[in-house]
Structure formats: structure tokens, C-alpha cells
Design a protein around this motif. Sequence first.
Motif, PDB file in Angstrom:
ATOM      1  N   LEU A  65       0.670  -1.394   0.014  1.00  0.00           N
ATOM      2  CA  LEU A  65      -0.159   0.043  -0.003  1.00  0.00           C
ATOM      3  C   LEU A  65       0.882   1.235   0.042  1.00  0.00           C
ATOM      4  O   LEU A  65       1.774   1.287   0.607  1.00  0.00           O
ATOM      5  N   GLY A  66       0.434   2.203  -0.706  1.00  0.00           N
ATOM      6  CA  GLY A  66       1.043   3.423  -0.925  1.00  0.00           C
ATOM      7  C   GLY A  66      -0.001   4.701  -0.852  1.00  0.00           C
ATOM      8  O   GLY A  66      -1.161   4.216  -1.161  1.00  0.00           O
ATOM      9  N   TYR A  67       0.219   5.857  -0.439  1.00  0.00           N
ATOM     10  CA  TYR A  67      -0.513   6.979  -0.398  1.00  0.00           C
ATOM     11  C   TYR A  67      -0.081   8.409  -0.585  1.00  0.00           C
ATOM     12  O   TYR A  67       1.367   8.192  -0.157  1.00  0.00           O
ATOM     13  N   LEU A  83       3.386  19.810  -6.728  1.00  0.00           N
ATOM     14  CA  LEU A  83       4.096  19.282  -5.837  1.00  0.00           C
ATOM     15  C   LEU A  83       3.476  18.017  -5.157  1.00  0.00           C
ATOM     16  O   LEU A  83       2.515  18.197  -4.411  1.00  0.00           O
ATOM     17  N   ASP A  84       4.247  17.032  -5.253  1.00  0.00           N
ATOM     18  CA  ASP A  84       3.929  15.618  -4.849  1.00  0.00           C
ATOM     19  C   ASP A  84       4.421  15.252  -3.624  1.00  0.00           C
ATOM     20  O   ASP A  84       5.639  15.240  -3.600  1.00  0.00           O
ATOM     21  N   GLY A  85       3.717  14.379  -2.822  1.00  0.00           N
ATOM     22  CA  GLY A  85       4.313  13.888  -1.807  1.00  0.00           C
ATOM     23  C   GLY A  85       3.603  12.280  -1.516  1.00  0.00           C
ATOM     24  O   GLY A  85       2.455  11.960  -1.612  1.00  0.00           O
ATOM     25  N   VAL A  86       4.631  11.233  -1.449  1.00  0.00           N
ATOM     26  CA  VAL A  86       4.288   9.884  -1.402  1.00  0.00           C
ATOM     27  C   VAL A  86       4.842   9.268  -0.196  1.00  0.00           C
ATOM     28  O   VAL A  86       5.976   9.279   0.227  1.00  0.00           O
ATOM     29  N   ARG A  87       4.027   8.056   0.341  1.00  0.00           N
ATOM     30  CA  ARG A  87       4.534   7.486   1.673  1.00  0.00           C
ATOM     31  C   ARG A  87       4.149   5.954   1.388  1.00  0.00           C
ATOM     32  O   ARG A  87       3.222   5.676   0.558  1.00  0.00           O
ATOM     33  N   GLY A  88       4.910   5.109   2.221  1.00  0.00           N
ATOM     34  CA  GLY A  88       4.386   3.672   2.032  1.00  0.00           C
ATOM     35  C   GLY A  88       5.641   2.616   1.960  1.00  0.00           C
ATOM     36  O   GLY A  88       6.709   2.972   2.693  1.00  0.00           O
ATOM     37  N   LYS A  89       5.391   1.303   1.847  1.00  0.00           N
ATOM     38  CA  LYS A  89       6.640   0.415   2.060  1.00  0.00           C
ATOM     39  C   LYS A  89       6.835  -0.222   0.593  1.00  0.00           C
ATOM     40  O   LYS A  89       5.766  -0.383  -0.260  1.00  0.00           O
ATOM     41  N   LEU A  90       8.046  -0.736   0.713  1.00  0.00           N
ATOM     42  CA  LEU A  90       8.394  -1.640  -0.577  1.00  0.00           C
ATOM     43  C   LEU A  90       8.896  -2.759  -0.212  1.00  0.00           C
ATOM     44  O   LEU A  90       9.719  -2.763   0.823  1.00  0.00           O
ATOM     45  N   SER A 116       9.827   6.809   3.772  1.00  0.00           N
ATOM     46  CA  SER A 116       9.386   7.822   4.785  1.00  0.00           C
ATOM     47  C   SER A 116       8.684   8.888   4.021  1.00  0.00           C
ATOM     48  O   SER A 116       7.574   9.392   4.564  1.00  0.00           O
ATOM     49  N   TYR A 117       9.183   9.331   3.048  1.00  0.00           N
ATOM     50  CA  TYR A 117       8.590  10.242   2.129  1.00  0.00           C
ATOM     51  C   TYR A 117       9.241  10.330   0.800  1.00  0.00           C
ATOM     52  O   TYR A 117      10.544   9.937   0.748  1.00  0.00           O
ATOM     53  N   SER A 118       8.662  10.627  -0.222  1.00  0.00           N
ATOM     54  CA  SER A 118       9.313  11.053  -1.382  1.00  0.00           C
ATOM     55  C   SER A 118       8.610  12.685  -1.892  1.00  0.00           C
ATOM     56  O   SER A 118       7.319  12.338  -1.954  1.00  0.00           O
ATOM     57  N   GLY A 119       9.334  13.384  -2.017  1.00  0.00           N
ATOM     58  CA  GLY A 119       8.598  14.710  -2.686  1.00  0.00           C
ATOM     59  C   GLY A 119       9.287  15.138  -3.890  1.00  0.00           C
ATOM     60  O   GLY A 119      10.329  15.086  -3.870  1.00  0.00           O
TER      61      GLY A 119
END
Length: 439
Positions: A65-67, A83-90, A116-119
Motif C-alpha cells: 500500500l502507498g498513499y 508538488l507531490d508527496g508519497v509514503r508507503g512500503k516496498l 518515509s517520504y518522497s517529495g
Amino acid sequence: MKLQLSKTLPIALAGLLIGSVASAQENPAASTTLRTWSIGVNAGVLTPLSPLGGKNDFSNNKSSLGYGLYIKKQFTPYFSLRLDGVRGKLKGDNSEPYESGLVNNSPVRSFETDLSYSGSLNAVVNMFNIDMFKKENALQLYASAGAGIAAYKPTITTAAGTSTFGSGDNIHELIIPVGLGAKFKISDAVNFDLGWTINFVDGDNLDGYYKGGNDKYNYAYAGLEFALGSGKQLAFHNPVALTYDEALKAKQTAEGLRSELNAQKADNAKLRSELNDVLKDTDGDGVADKLDKCPDTPAGTVVDGAGCPLKTPEKVVEKVIITEEDRKVVNEAIKNLEFDLGKATIRSKSYASLNRVAALLIQKNFSLKLAGHTDNTGSKELNLRLSKERAESVKAYLVSQGANASRIEATGYGMGQPIASNKTAAGRQQNRRVEFTLY
């Protein structure tokens, strides 16, 4: 160099976004008609691979899951910055062989990376409108590309057990996101968003196993976008269709304006001749000859609606009391009053309410002021003349129904006293009027 870039890039991204906010504030007129700012929320699937090909460090990559959320500024119907921000697990492991049948004998059996984050700041291009001749579309396809920073912390499992990769702190690396999407407009304020983004990482630490090639991960998502402000959305406006409509309208206006003006001139000349004939008053008593039953009354004689001398020997001064019911009769006449286009000819649907005004004038001996007004279509002189002629036409009709001509004043003001904007058809309709004032 990567450490310095990871510190300076977020500052640069924030600077670009603040600059776009400032430019929007300097031009408030643009935001009053079209929505250009929006925010979005989404959720979907994060996978530590790229479906475009290339070797992956693990043979079995799992979906998790990512959000995310974003804020977007639309500059034109085709271009925006987001401007995007994404969190989740790989996650991934080597529990299965590669599709070729080759078994991955890596010393790292599995990994789990906490993103933790991707911006990132992305340029978004709307590729085309589905219907080129619709002013607004409900479906929009888009492509995006940008740059940003990802902060992540891998945990790996080997024969010796599970441990944190590296120092245990977040690893910061440059990412290059490239994506495609489709957006469906639900309303002027809400869109349904489907997207897919491949993120190319400037490093080989994402899965905790270094093999000398850059890592990558993709994010497929669905979400909602909320347009801020009021009005239509700039992103769904089609400038091609708007330009086409404007060009067609200008052509039709140019072709029809001259013939319409010539026809109006002929109608006005005929109208002036008819009005002069209708309003001709030889004895000057205020009653037109066609309605005057006593056409030879001496000058200064007070006459009734039929043009005959009043039998009242003395002028009786009475206190005028105007009731709400009286005003209602007049207001209804104003509301129902209609003329032929560009003429002073009263339409028959107006007769009933005008008859009630005439009866009121006769019954209560009120005085009435008629003030004619027009919109700003045509010349000032033409509108002044038309407004006067319409007011006189109403007076002539009331007198024909028995009202006292000497108690009715008809004046034309042309286009000088609008009560609404002449920029819209509804406003021009309100400005074309004859006002009734009892006293």
C-alpha cells in the motif's frame, strides 16, 4: 554531492511553488473566473521494480500500500506544476525464481523498505482534449515528469537474521518521476484521478542490496482532486473550441451587422412617420387628433381623455394617496410591457396590464410620469429617440383608453441611466424599459 543536493532541492522546489502563488496573487482577475489551484489525495500500489524492463535485485517483488497527496497550480489549459508527496512500503524476496527460471542466490533473502517520504515537483502536460470542438471536456489525459528527493530506510534479511541496512538513519537520494494519468471531471470542484508513476532512483540502496545499478519503483494510484475557488476548471477548458466559437461569432456579426443596421434605419423612419401621424395634436390640448373628440378646443383649456373641456368649473386640489395596491398595478404593467424589436410598437400581450393602469388613472385622477430607457446597442442619438418614442407610445395608448393626457408626462433618457450591466444579454434586457411613476 548527493548530500548537498538533498538539502538544496526541497528549498528550490518550495521556492518555485511560492513564486507561482505570488504570481497568482498579483493577477486576481484570473482566479475570479477559472479555478487554477487544486489539491489531491490518492492511494494505490507501490512496487520495487519498473515494468519497462531492466534487471531487478530480487526475483519476487511484492506490491504494498502507498498513499500520497499533492498541490497543483494550473497555468494554462495544457500546463501545470504539481508538488507531490508519497509514503508507503516496498517489499521483495527471492522465494521464487526469475521468469527465465534462474534462481537468485543473493546473500540478502528479502527486504522491506519504509519509504518515509518522497517529495517531487512535476511538470504536468495535458496531452489533448478528447473532443476538440467542446468548450469543456469531462476526460483529460496527461503526462508528467519532474525531480525530487526520497527518504527511505531499508531492513534486510540474510542467513544471519534481520537487520537495518546502513547506519539505521533515513537515506536521502534524488528521484526522477515520470508518469501518465487520466482525469475524469465529476463536477466543477471534484475530479477522479487515475495515475501511474515510475520513479528512477539516483542510487542502489533502495532494497538494501548493492549490485551497481540504480534502483527504481513504481506507484499506481487512484484518488480525488479538489479544485479550489469558484468558476470552471482551467484544466478542462478547450481554447481551440473557444477560439473557434469567437471567430464564428465575429464572422456572423460582421456579415449581419450592416444589413441589420439598414433594416433598423428603415423601420425607424417608418416608425417616426407613424408616430408623427398618431401623435399629431392640432389644438395642442395633449390629445392626439385621432383620439380627440373635440379637436378645436381653445388654447389652455383643460380637457379630459377624449379631448373635450372638463365640466368642473374650478380646479379641485385633492391630496394624492397612492396605496400598495396602486403600485402593484403599475409594477405589473412595467413587468409585462414589451415592444417589437427596435420599435416603439407595443405588443398585444401588454394591453391588459396597461388597461388596468388607465383605469387607475381615470378612477383616482393620478398623474403619471413615463421614463423611457434603452441599452447601449446602437448610437446615443438613436437610443435617445427610441426611448422618447416608446414613452410617447405608452402615453398614447393610455390616453386611448380614457386617461387624461394632461396628467401624463412622457420623457426619453436613452442609454444614460442603466440599472444593470450592458455586458450581458440579461442586463441589456433589464435596461430596455419604460418606468412608471405615480404622483
